[in-house]
Design a protein around this motif. Structure first.
Motif, PDB file in Angstrom:
ATOM      1  N   ALA A 224     -29.836  15.068  16.820  1.00  0.00           N
ATOM      2  CA  ALA A 224     -28.807  16.091  17.012  1.00  0.00           C
ATOM      3  C   ALA A 224     -27.433  15.487  17.264  1.00  0.00           C
ATOM      4  O   ALA A 224     -26.448  16.223  17.345  1.00  0.00           O
ATOM      5  CB  ALA A 224     -29.178  17.006  18.175  1.00  0.00           C
ATOM      6  N   SER A 225     -27.338  14.177  17.362  1.00  0.00           N
ATOM      7  CA  SER A 225     -26.045  13.560  17.633  1.00  0.00           C
ATOM      8  C   SER A 225     -25.139  13.671  16.410  1.00  0.00           C
ATOM      9  O   SER A 225     -25.604  13.816  15.276  1.00  0.00           O
ATOM     10  CB  SER A 225     -26.220  12.092  18.031  1.00  0.00           C
ATOM     11  N   MET A 234     -27.142  18.969  11.247  1.00  0.00           N
ATOM     12  CA  MET A 234     -26.232  20.094  11.436  1.00  0.00           C
ATOM     13  C   MET A 234     -26.975  21.310  11.996  1.00  0.00           C
ATOM     14  O   MET A 234     -26.463  22.010  12.875  1.00  0.00           O
ATOM     15  CB  MET A 234     -25.553  20.437  10.107  1.00  0.00           C
ATOM     16  N   LEU A 235     -28.183  21.567  11.512  1.00  0.00           N
ATOM     17  CA  LEU A 235     -28.957  22.698  12.013  1.00  0.00           C
ATOM     18  C   LEU A 235     -29.362  22.492  13.473  1.00  0.00           C
ATOM     19  O   LEU A 235     -29.391  23.445  14.255  1.00  0.00           O
ATOM     20  CB  LEU A 235     -30.206  22.903  11.145  1.00  0.00           C
ATOM     21  N   LEU A 236     -29.685  21.257  13.818  1.00  0.00           N
ATOM     22  CA  LEU A 236     -30.019  20.972  15.220  1.00  0.00           C
ATOM     23  C   LEU A 236     -28.826  21.257  16.119  1.00  0.00           C
ATOM     24  O   LEU A 236     -28.969  21.820  17.206  1.00  0.00           O
ATOM     25  CB  LEU A 236     -30.455  19.523  15.365  1.00  0.00           C
ATOM     26  N   PRO A 394     -17.566  31.870  18.502  1.00  0.00           N
ATOM     27  CA  PRO A 394     -17.849  31.020  19.656  1.00  0.00           C
ATOM     28  C   PRO A 394     -19.330  30.672  19.653  1.00  0.00           C
ATOM     29  O   PRO A 394     -20.188  31.542  19.772  1.00  0.00           O
ATOM     30  CB  PRO A 394     -17.476  31.904  20.855  1.00  0.00           C
ATOM     31  N   LEU A 395     -19.664  29.423  19.458  1.00  0.00           N
ATOM     32  CA  LEU A 395     -21.054  29.013  19.257  1.00  0.00           C
ATOM     33  C   LEU A 395     -21.771  28.821  20.588  1.00  0.00           C
ATOM     34  O   LEU A 395     -21.153  28.538  21.612  1.00  0.00           O
ATOM     35  CB  LEU A 395     -21.096  27.713  18.451  1.00  0.00           C
ATOM     36  N   PRO A 396     -23.095  28.937  20.598  1.00  0.00           N
ATOM     37  CA  PRO A 396     -23.854  28.719  21.825  1.00  0.00           C
ATOM     38  C   PRO A 396     -23.771  27.266  22.269  1.00  0.00           C
ATOM     39  O   PRO A 396     -23.469  26.373  21.481  1.00  0.00           O
ATOM     40  CB  PRO A 396     -25.292  29.093  21.425  1.00  0.00           C
ATOM     41  N   ALA A 397     -24.043  27.033  23.538  1.00  0.00           N
ATOM     42  CA  ALA A 397     -23.946  25.677  24.076  1.00  0.00           C
ATOM     43  C   ALA A 397     -24.860  24.720  23.342  1.00  0.00           C
ATOM     44  O   ALA A 397     -24.581  23.537  23.242  1.00  0.00           O
ATOM     45  CB  ALA A 397     -24.281  25.692  25.571  1.00  0.00           C
ATOM     46  N   SER A 398     -25.973  25.225  22.839  1.00  0.00           N
ATOM     47  CA  SER A 398     -26.905  24.348  22.129  1.00  0.00           C
ATOM     48  C   SER A 398     -26.314  23.819  20.834  1.00  0.00           C
ATOM     49  O   SER A 398     -26.837  22.872  20.256  1.00  0.00           O
ATOM     50  CB  SER A 398     -28.200  25.114  21.822  1.00  0.00           C
TER      51      SER A 398
END
Length: 527
Positions: A224-225, A234-236, A394-398
């Motif tokens: 996910a880095s 990108m999906l992660l 605004p995207l989620p923190a994940s």
């Protein structure tokens, strides 16, 4: 000497200067050529009778390639590592020049321009810094795909490259799609033959790799880095639920590869074999579960080819892609990123650009047909709308790979828990408030450090309205209060909420997490 000749000479002088400076800077690093060190250590580990995949370097890096790669890399152990390092860098520079020569096909100014563009890119610099084998894999696959090898051996280099790193196997499918069936057979045969040789010489290692190690992606690192600019990476980062990720990834990768192969077949039959090969290479970058920076030489070549294509739109697209491959846009433009969605697009610009090349192609082969041109622009418009929609969300923190909530093991670092250091200072800091914290803006992230009183039972952070909350650990370092610390790329849409033991909300913070509050760096708090 004519103008093109002078231009080529000037570009080669630039290439040489950048090469010397880059190598000198790499040699000054204490962690220089760390991947080459892993290769070297793994080969010596194997020669001493130890299991290949049991080797772990001092920095924690294991050997992750197929067993044939260990055989191919075997001769490096015959040279002292101190001498091997500069030799490897020289070979890397030569491989980059050879890739440029293969793309330029006898046009000196084009060869020199491509060489300079390659060397200045982040993927080439990453190959130099880490002492990576990726540049040689790209060279073998490109030369073979362009048909520069003798006809009777054509395809063998792709097979050998795939025996070192598996991703060039997609070129076998490309050969079949383009009607190059004999090349496909030779490529697959060379791959199987190399694996068979490794199985005879290293039977235990071959069994270990093909029955388990090959699928252990955790060995490769944090997928996910931001360095992993594949579709899966990108999906992660987008924060897909784990149950949905495999299906979504497989569907997207299948569509991207199919589009790239169909366009590559058309390009090949229209006489654009270089663009066809580079397009397939870009598909390997997008489709692989992991595509670190040093894997991404193919999109750099695609950018250079786009710049050389007729039409202002194509050249602008090529320039934008080249900028993304040279610069880390998420870092460079973090100061003007208006929303987490914009920051997400910037941080994933290389993955998005690679997918865009695979789906939209270079445009040259389809320029003659108005209907196909209209369809291409429809696809481009749909892609632009999709990116724009993501950018304003605004995207989620994940979806933020920089987000991290710190735990007890991290408390030794004073940057994370600076608000109080003993019972007296914690009691004085929190006073009669239920929660108090400080916000500090750093170069690429914003950090929140604080302390809570006994009324707070749970603390959570939401990076966006409706986004999945992230629980912030409350660490019992001091009797007077539990401390907490977390970081995120942006807190612009964030909300920090404190709950009591009954689950009731007792404090909520939005304005205090704004960039202005972060720049002020003042403690914030409330009842």
């Amino acid at each position: 000497m004519g103008q093109p000749g002078r231009r080529a000479v000037a570009l080669w002088i630039v290439f040489g200067a950048v090469a010397v400076i880059s190598c000198a800077l790499v040699l000054r690093r204490p962690d220089r050529l760390s991947d080459l060190h892993i290769y070297y250590g793994a080969v010596e580990h194997l020669r001493s009778g130890q299991p290949l995949y049991g080797y772990v370097a001092e920095n924690g890096g294991p050997f992750t390639y197929p067993p044939f790669a260990a055989l191919a890399l075997g001769p490096i152990a015959l040279v002292p590592e101190g001498l091997l390092q500069p030799l490897w860098m020289v070979a890397t520079i030569a491989a980059l020049a050879a890739i440029a020569a293969a793309v330029g096909r006898g046009r000196p100014d084009v060869v020199a321009a491509v060489a300079c563009g390659l060397l200045l890119s982040a993927p080439a610099q990453s190959n130099l810094r880490f002492g990576q084998v990726s540049v040689f894999v790209v060279l073998l696959a490109l030369v073979d795909a362009l048909g520069l090898t003798p006809a009777r051996y054509r395809g063998c280099l792709v097979g050998l490259a795939a025996a070192v790193k598996l991703t060039p196997l997609l070129f076998v499918v490309y050969f079949l799609a383009a009607g190059r069936r004999r090349d496909a057979a030779r490529a697959f045969g060379a791959f199987v033959g190399a694996a068979a040789v490794a199985a005879l010489v290293l039977p235990g290692e071959s069994w270990t790799y093909w029955t388990g190690t090959m699928l252990e992606t955790a060995r490769i690192g944090d997928l996910a880095s931001l360095g992993n600019q594949s579709v899966q990476g990108m999906l992660l980062r987008l924060g897909l639920p784990p149950a949905a990720l495999p299906l979504v990834w497989a569907a997207l990768v299948g569509a991207v590869c199919l589009a790239a192969l169909l366009r590559a077949r058309r390009l090949f039959h229209d006489g654009h074999s270089t663009k066809a090969a580079v397009l397939v290479g870009c598909a390997t970058v997008a489709a692989s579960p992991v595509s670190w920076t040093h894997h991404q030489l193919w999109p750099v070549l695609a950018a250079m080819l786009l710049i050389g294509t007729r039409g202002a739109v194509h050249r602008a697209a090529g320039g934008a892609l080249l900028a993304a491959m040279v610069l880390s846009l998420g870092v460079v433009l973090a100061g003007v990123s208006l929303t987490p969605g914009v920051q997400f697009v910037l941080e994933n610009a290389r993955a998005l650009g690679t997918v865009g090349i695979c789906v939209l192609g270079f445009g040259a082969a389809a320029a003659a047909a108005a209907r196909r041109t209209a369809r291409r622009w429809t696809l481009a418009g749909a892609a632009a709308v999709a990116i724009a929609v993501v950018a304003v969300q605004p995207l989620p923190a994940s979806a933020d790979p920089t987000f991290k909530a710190y735990r007890l093991a991290d408390t030794a670092n004073p940057r994370y828990f600076y608000v109080c250091r003993d019972d007296t200072s914690c009691a004085a800091f929190i006073g009669d408030l239920s929660i108090r914290f400080g916000v500090v803006a750093e170069k690429t992230k914003v950090r929140v450090n604080g302390v809570v009183g006994p009324a707070v039972a749970r603390l959570e952070y939401r990076s966006a309205p409706g986004g999945r909350p992230r629980e912030i650990p409350l660490l019992p370092l001091w009797d007077a209060g539990r401390v907490f610390s977390f970081r995120s790329a942006s807190l612009a849409h964030g909300r920090l909420v404190a709950y009591d033991s009954a689950g009731n909300e007792i404090a909520s913070y939005r304005r205090e997490l704004t960039p202005a509050a972060a720049l002020a760096g003042e403690p914030r708090g409330g009842r």
